[in-house]
Structure formats: C-alpha cells, structure tokens
Motif scaffolding. Structure first.
Motif, PDB file in Angstrom:
ATOM      1  N   ARG A 114      -3.185 -14.220  11.015  1.00 21.74           N
ATOM      2  CA  ARG A 114      -4.349 -14.325  11.188  1.00 21.74           C
ATOM      3  C   ARG A 114      -4.360 -13.247   9.407  1.00 21.74           C
ATOM      4  O   ARG A 114      -3.706 -12.740   9.658  1.00 21.74           O
ATOM      5  N   LYS A 115      -5.000 -14.164   8.609  1.00 20.76           N
ATOM      6  CA  LYS A 115      -4.812 -12.884   7.223  1.00 20.76           C
ATOM      7  C   LYS A 115      -5.884 -11.745   6.730  1.00 20.76           C
ATOM      8  O   LYS A 115      -6.757 -12.354   7.902  1.00 20.76           O
ATOM      9  N   ILE A 116      -5.954 -11.207   6.380  1.00 27.58           N
ATOM     10  CA  ILE A 116      -6.649 -10.363   6.240  1.00 27.58           C
ATOM     11  C   ILE A 116      -6.480  -9.822   5.455  1.00 27.58           C
ATOM     12  O   ILE A 116      -5.184  -9.355   4.580  1.00 27.58           O
ATOM     13  N   MET A 117      -7.190  -8.855   4.133  1.00 23.65           N
ATOM     14  CA  MET A 117      -6.928  -8.031   3.019  1.00 23.65           C
ATOM     15  C   MET A 117      -7.587  -6.665   3.502  1.00 23.65           C
ATOM     16  O   MET A 117      -8.852  -6.626   4.180  1.00 23.65           O
ATOM     17  N   VAL A 118      -6.525  -6.041   2.883  1.00 26.26           N
ATOM     18  CA  VAL A 118      -6.846  -4.544   2.795  1.00 26.26           C
ATOM     19  C   VAL A 118      -7.145  -4.052   1.259  1.00 26.26           C
ATOM     20  O   VAL A 118      -6.764  -4.370   0.740  1.00 26.26           O
ATOM     21  N   PHE A 119      -8.336  -3.276   1.229  1.00 30.01           N
ATOM     22  CA  PHE A 119      -9.141  -2.820   0.169  1.00 30.01           C
ATOM     23  C   PHE A 119      -9.231  -1.492  -0.329  1.00 30.01           C
ATOM     24  O   PHE A 119      -9.666  -0.604   0.557  1.00 30.01           O
ATOM     25  N   GLY A 120      -7.769  -1.251  -1.211  1.00 25.44           N
ATOM     26  CA  GLY A 120      -7.403   0.628  -1.272  1.00 25.44           C
ATOM     27  C   GLY A 120      -5.964   0.023  -0.987  1.00 25.44           C
ATOM     28  O   GLY A 120      -5.935   0.208  -0.256  1.00 25.44           O
ATOM     29  N   ALA A 121      -5.381   1.202  -2.184  1.00 28.88           N
ATOM     30  CA  ALA A 121      -4.075   1.728  -1.699  1.00 28.88           C
ATOM     31  C   ALA A 121      -3.824   2.805  -1.840  1.00 28.88           C
ATOM     32  O   ALA A 121      -2.648   3.199  -2.325  1.00 28.88           O
ATOM     33  N   GLY A 122      -4.837   3.761  -1.190  1.00 28.25           N
ATOM     34  CA  GLY A 122      -4.692   5.094  -0.796  1.00 28.25           C
ATOM     35  C   GLY A 122      -3.651   4.239  -0.013  1.00 28.25           C
ATOM     36  O   GLY A 122      -3.550   4.097   0.823  1.00 28.25           O
ATOM     37  N   VAL A 123      -3.401   6.351   0.791  1.00 29.09           N
ATOM     38  CA  VAL A 123      -3.175   6.610   1.591  1.00 29.09           C
ATOM     39  C   VAL A 123      -3.551   5.687   3.141  1.00 29.09           C
ATOM     40  O   VAL A 123      -2.804   5.122   4.060  1.00 29.09           O
ATOM     41  N   VAL A 124      -5.009   5.735   3.354  1.00 31.28           N
ATOM     42  CA  VAL A 124      -6.113   4.772   4.295  1.00 31.28           C
ATOM     43  C   VAL A 124      -5.224   3.087   4.582  1.00 31.28           C
ATOM     44  O   VAL A 124      -5.589   2.997   4.800  1.00 31.28           O
ATOM     45  N   GLY A 125      -5.638   3.433   2.709  1.00 28.56           N
ATOM     46  CA  GLY A 125      -4.964   1.588   2.973  1.00 28.56           C
ATOM     47  C   GLY A 125      -3.754   1.451   3.070  1.00 28.56           C
ATOM     48  O   GLY A 125      -3.482   0.052   3.665  1.00 28.56           O
ATOM     49  N   MET A 126      -2.855   1.721   2.788  1.00 27.38           N
ATOM     50  CA  MET A 126      -1.252   1.765   2.928  1.00 27.38           C
ATOM     51  C   MET A 126      -1.232   1.439   4.275  1.00 27.38           C
ATOM     52  O   MET A 126       0.005   1.041   5.427  1.00 27.38           O
ATOM     53  N   THR A 127      -1.755   2.961   4.991  1.00 26.96           N
ATOM     54  CA  THR A 127      -1.549   3.232   6.542  1.00 26.96           C
ATOM     55  C   THR A 127      -2.109   2.087   7.401  1.00 26.96           C
ATOM     56  O   THR A 127      -1.402   1.100   9.151  1.00 26.96           O
ATOM     57  N   SER A 128      -3.022   1.678   7.254  1.00 23.23           N
ATOM     58  CA  SER A 128      -4.258   0.197   7.848  1.00 23.23           C
ATOM     59  C   SER A 128      -3.112  -1.112   7.484  1.00 23.23           C
ATOM     60  O   SER A 128      -2.958  -2.270   8.428  1.00 23.23           O
ATOM     61  N   ALA A 129      -2.648  -1.249   6.294  1.00 23.17           N
ATOM     62  CA  ALA A 129      -2.262  -2.632   6.287  1.00 23.17           C
ATOM     63  C   ALA A 129      -0.722  -2.737   6.603  1.00 23.17           C
ATOM     64  O   ALA A 129      -0.362  -3.828   7.501  1.00 23.17           O
TER      65      ALA A 129
END
Ligand SMILES: Cc1cc2nc3c(=O)[nH]c(=O)nc-3n(C[C@H](O)[C@H](O)[C@H](O)COP(=O)(O)OP(=O)(O)OC[C@H]3O[C@@H](n4cnc5c(N)ncnc54)[C@H](O)[C@@H]3O)c2cc1C
Length: 404
Positions: free
Chosen positions: A2-17
């Motif tokens: 399954r594909k998903i995009m994470v918008f934002g590469a701050g610490v919250v986006g990076m840990t979500s990824a």
C-alpha cells in the motif's frame, strides 16, 4: 504494497514515515525544504526530550497572567490580539482549557504519550548519531508558588512512574554544579532523572538515511504543496507549484502550516502558531550537564555536543513568524542573566526562530479525517520532538484499523 505520502519532513513527518515503512507501506515524503527538518520547528528547537515535564500550555497561572501578556509586560510570553474569527475561536478554546482540572488532565495525558515515546525511542536512538544525552532535567523555581504547583503536579506524575523529586537550592547545586553561577536566586528545583536531550535536526537527517537505505522511502524535496483535492469524500490529489499529483493516501504533518493546507479541503483544525526563538553558542566548561528549565523566565538550556542550545519565548500573534530582532535580544539577555558563564556569548551565536503548532489542550491531533485516505499527525506544540515517536505509532494503528 500500500502506498502513502507523508506531507512534511519535520520530526513528526519523519517519524510517521518510519512507523509506516516498518509496517510495510511504500512511503514518499514531500517537503518544501531541501532536506529534513530545515523548514520548520524541528530545526532549532530546545533539544529537550522532555518525557516527564509535560505541562500543558493552558494553565491557571497562564490565565491569571493574561493581562500581563496582553500588555507586553512579560519578557517571555506575549499575546497580540487579532480580530480574526479563527484566532478568537482558538483563543476561547485555549482559555477553556486553563482550569486546574483540565490543566492537570491534559498534562497527565501528554505524560502518558511522552512515556510511550520514550519506549519507542530507546531502540532507534542507538542507530542514529544526534548528540543524544541522558542527563536528566532540573526545573528551577524562583517563586514559592511555582515550586508548590510543581510539587503537586509531580505527585500526580510520580503515580505514573515519573520519579520526580523536589530539591532544595543546595541539593540542586550539588546535583548540578553549574547552578553555583546561576544569576538569580531560587527557592527550589524539580529533578526529572529520566529526561534526555539531543539535536532534533541531526536526528531527522540520520533517520532519512535509515529510511532510504533500509526501507526504500522516497523523498520529494523542494516541493511546496499548495492545495489538497478531494472528491466524493476521498482524497484524490495535491497540487504543487508545478503539477497536480495523484494521491489517494496521505498524512498531513506540516507543523504550523498543517491548518492552512487542511483548510483547502474544508477541514478546520484548532491550531495556532506560537513563535519561539533559540540561540546556539559554544559551551564552556561551566555549562550545565543536566537539561535546565528556568521556570520563571521560561527559558531552557541543553548541551548538544560541545554547543549550548538556549530556547524560549512564546509569542502568540498573527503571521508567518518573521524574525524579530528585539525579541531575539530578549532571549539573549535573559540567557546571559541566567547562566553568564555557561557559553561564549560573544562569538558564533546562531540565532533562530520557529513556530510551535499549539492546540487548545496541548495535545496532538492524530488519525483519520472525514476524507478517506487523509490522515493527520500535527499539533504537537512545545513537545513535538518529545512526542513524535508515540504519535507516529498511534497514527499507524489508526491507519491499519478498518474504517467503520
Ligand atoms: C523555540 C522552540 C523550542 C522548542 N523546544 C522543544 C523541546 O525542547 N522539546 C520538544 O519536544 N519540542 C520542542 N519544540 C516543539 C517542536 O520543535 C515542534 O513541536 C516540532 O518540531 C513539530 O514538528 P513537525 O514535524 O510537526 O513540524 P515542523 O518541524 O515545523 O516541520 C514541518 C515541515 O513541513 C514543511 N512544510 C510546511 N508547509 C509546507 C508546504 N506547504 N509544502 C511542503 N512542505 C511544507 C516544512 O518545510 C517543514 O519541514 C520547540 C519549538 C520551538 C519553536
């Protein structure tokens, strides 16, 4: 997969990824900056992994100090009233959270999240070089009222395993010799032995390497997202300056900009940017070893490597957070007054400002939205570095739960 995009590469986006990739999702992270944690609050924050000092921003003392903040009489905290309905709605909800009962409930809820984050962090922190320090934290109180309130709250936190201890000034100085050069008098301190610190920006860079190498996560940098598009209750695409890109699953973790982008599909989030400043200077041998929070002056000190990071100020106002020299000067002078010998204040001062994405109850907003495929991980306020690992796990659990 399954594909998903994470918008934002701050610490919250990076840990979500990271959390998503570990569960087998094919993740693409999109950010306007040229590398992780460059464009937002994760770059120069206070560095504290404040797992046990989790006090909500809206509190009874904040409410009683309101006239002082509005009149600009508190150096650390300022409120500039704006007549926008969005600000007034957020402000009223924020004030409603300022009762003792809600303050304590919010603080304890954040504590539980922070303790979960600490657990999640322990494994990953071994794999990344980010000037991580496990030195505990001292909150210093100049007023008896502040100390009494900390004592009461630590009782609540200790029942959940915080192990916080109230120290006399002598006991605190024995624990942290840098307090011998503290520039003010103080009545006591709160010792949180399990609090940690580290450079959030370095962490995000190290995490990027792991995401690319071990999980094949893709990054689209220098890509500003302008709007989201949804049709028949589903996320369908997003528009950048150049293209419209098809996308049926995405996480919004754009820090303080999340509310703006969410509005493009008619989602209204109770988020307001609260501006803060930091400075990074070379540490001297007299710099504190533990993390320090000067509670009365709302200023934090953390060693990161051979540098000293000092952060503070909370300006609630409109705008995108333009750097104001006089506000930075306030932080600079406050820091020098607190620990005059802890750092080299004359050379190589790195000044920075950022926006804390604050919700009325200081709790992050995590999980699904009314649109299929659109998820939120935002609103981490003053503790996004600390809470990021836990909210990433909550996010993934929600994504994996079938919708009703
Ligand atoms: C002065 C200060 C001190 C702090 N101290 C601490 C501390 O000691 N401990 C702690 O735990 N927390 C601290 N915080 C809070 C913490 O820094 C934040 O909660 C956290 O960094 C938020 O992370 P984030 O990933 O949600 O947002 P951000 O780090 O702001 O990242 C958002 C990302 O989204 C990108 N972006 C935004 N808009 C768009 C767009 N339209 N298109 C594409 N990309 C976009 C930005 O480039 C950025 O990379 C502090 C904050 C401040 C301001």
């Amino acid at each position: 997969m399954r594909k998903i995009m994470v918008f934002g590469a701050g610490v919250v986006g990076m840990t979500s990824a990271y959390a998503l990739a570990r569960k087998g999702f094919a993740v693409t992270v999109v950010d306007a900056g040229s590398s992780p944690a460059q464009g937002g609050a994760s770059f120069g924050n206070g560095s504290q992994l404040s797992y046990f000092y989790t006090d909500a921003m809206a509190s009874p003392s904040m409410a009683t100090s309101l006239p002082k903040y509005l009149l600009g009489r508190d150096p650390a905290f300022r409120i500039e009233l704006t007549l926008s309905p969005r600000f007034l709605a957020w402000g009223l909800r924020f004030l409603a959270q300022s009762t003792q009962t809600r303050f304590e409930r919010n603080t304890v809820d954040i504590l539980k999240l922070a303790m979960r984050s600490r657990q999640e962090f322990s494994e990953l922190s071994m794999k990344i070089e980010f000037d991580h320090r496990q030195t505990g934290k001292l909150n210093i109180y100049s007023s008896q009222v502040g100390l009494e309130s900390a004592k009461r709250l630590s009782g609540l936190k200790n029942r959940l395993g915080a192990e916080q201890v109230i120290l006399t000034p002598d006991e605190a100085t024995a624990r942290e010799p840098a307090l011998a050069d503290y520039g003010h008098s103080f009545v006591g301190a709160l010792w949180s032995p399990h609090d940690e610190s580290g450079d959030c920006n370095l962490f995000c860079r190290g995490l990027r390497a792991i995401l690319e190498r071990d999980f094949g996560v893709k990054f689209m940098f220098n890509t500003r997202i302008r709007t989201l598009k949804a049709k028949s209750g589903r996320l369908t695409s997003f528009a950048t300056d150049e293209d419209e890109i098809f996308c049926d699953a995405a996480v919004l973790s754009l820090g303080s900009s999340t509310a703006t982008l969410a509005r493009s599909v008619g989602l209204y989030l109770p988020l307001w940017p609260v501006q803060g400043y930091s400075m990074t200077i070379p540490a001297t041998d007299l710099a504190p070893i533990a993390n320090i929070t000067d509670a009365s002056r709302k200023t934090v000190f953390s060693r990161i490597g051979n540098r000293l990071r000092i952060a503070g100020l909370a300006d609630i106002r409109r705008g995108d957070g333009d750097f104001r020299q006089h506000r930075f000067q306030t932080l600079f002078e406050t820091a020098q007054g607190i620990f005059p010998k802890a750092g080299d204040y004359c050379s190589d001062v790195k000044a920075w400002n950022g926006l804390r994405p604050v919700t009325p109850n200081s709790q992050p907003i995590v999980g699904r939205t009314k649109f299929d495929g659109l998820f939120l991980n935002c609103g981490h306020g003053s503790l996004g570095w600390t809470l990021s690992m836990a909210t990433a796990e909550l996010l993934v659990a929600d994504i994996l739960t079938p919708s009703q």
